[in-house]
Scaffold this active site. Structure first.
Site, PDB file in Angstrom:
ATOM      1  N   SER A  11       0.827  -1.206   0.000  1.00 17.51           N
ATOM      2  CA  SER A  11       0.000   0.000   0.000  1.00 17.51           C
ATOM      3  C   SER A  11       0.860   1.254   0.000  1.00 17.51           C
ATOM      4  O   SER A  11       2.052   1.227   0.280  1.00 17.51           O
ATOM      5  CB  SER A  11      -0.909   0.021   1.230  1.00 17.51           C
ATOM      6  OG  SER A  11      -0.187   0.433   2.374  1.00 17.51           O
ATOM      7  N   ASP A  12       0.215   2.375  -0.282  1.00 19.27           N
ATOM      8  CA  ASP A  12       0.846   3.672  -0.130  1.00 19.27           C
ATOM      9  C   ASP A  12       0.907   3.999   1.363  1.00 19.27           C
ATOM     10  O   ASP A  12       0.303   3.307   2.183  1.00 19.27           O
ATOM     11  CB  ASP A  12       0.025   4.716  -0.887  1.00 19.27           C
ATOM     12  CG  ASP A  12       0.787   5.997  -1.133  1.00 19.27           C
ATOM     13  OD1 ASP A  12       1.958   6.088  -0.728  1.00 19.27           O
ATOM     14  OD2 ASP A  12       0.208   6.911  -1.735  1.00 19.27           O
ATOM     15  N   TRP A  13       1.596   5.037   1.735  1.00 18.99           N
ATOM     16  CA  TRP A  13       1.791   5.442   3.130  1.00 18.99           C
ATOM     17  C   TRP A  13       0.446   5.521   3.852  1.00 18.99           C
ATOM     18  O   TRP A  13      -0.369   6.400   3.592  1.00 18.99           O
ATOM     19  CB  TRP A  13       2.479   6.799   3.165  1.00 18.99           C
ATOM     20  CG  TRP A  13       2.908   7.240   4.509  1.00 18.99           C
ATOM     21  CD1 TRP A  13       2.107   7.795   5.475  1.00 18.99           C
ATOM     22  CD2 TRP A  13       4.210   7.186   5.064  1.00 18.99           C
ATOM     23  NE1 TRP A  13       2.831   8.098   6.587  1.00 18.99           N
ATOM     24  CE2 TRP A  13       4.148   7.730   6.358  1.00 18.99           C
ATOM     25  CE3 TRP A  13       5.433   6.733   4.600  1.00 18.99           C
ATOM     26  CZ2 TRP A  13       5.251   7.838   7.183  1.00 18.99           C
ATOM     27  CZ3 TRP A  13       6.521   6.851   5.421  1.00 18.99           C
ATOM     28  CH2 TRP A  13       6.429   7.393   6.692  1.00 18.99           C
ATOM     29  N   SER A  31       2.631   0.055   3.941  1.00 18.04           N
ATOM     30  CA  SER A  31       3.908   0.770   3.862  1.00 18.04           C
ATOM     31  C   SER A  31       4.310   1.452   5.156  1.00 18.04           C
ATOM     32  O   SER A  31       5.475   1.724   5.372  1.00 18.04           O
ATOM     33  CB  SER A  31       3.863   1.814   2.748  1.00 18.04           C
ATOM     34  OG  SER A  31       2.971   2.852   3.080  1.00 18.04           O
TER      35      SER A  31
END
EC number: 3.2.1.21
Length: 63
Positions: A11-13, A31
């Site tokens: 995943s993104d942040w 992430s």
């Protein structure tokens, strides 16, 4: 491999907001490790996901 992708999904942040359903949907890693809220001691991927995998079998081992 439904779409033929056999790589690693991350995943993104802090973009994931679910542990079990995210893992079952194909997410391999979030992430940003750590707590849901600052210093709360709870996380989407930590203890709850471990319990779902090893204790109650909600997430199959292959996932």
């Amino acid at each position: 491999a439904z779409l033929g992708f056999z790589g690693f999904v991350m995943s993104d942040w802090a973009a994931h907001h679910a542990g079990v359903s995210g893992a079952l949907a194909g997410l391999b890693m979030g992430s940003m490790p750590g707590b849901v809220b600052y210093b709360s001691g709870t996380s989407y991927w930590g203890t709850n996901l471990t319990i779902s995998l090893w204790v109650n079998g909600t997430v199959p081992z292959w996932r």
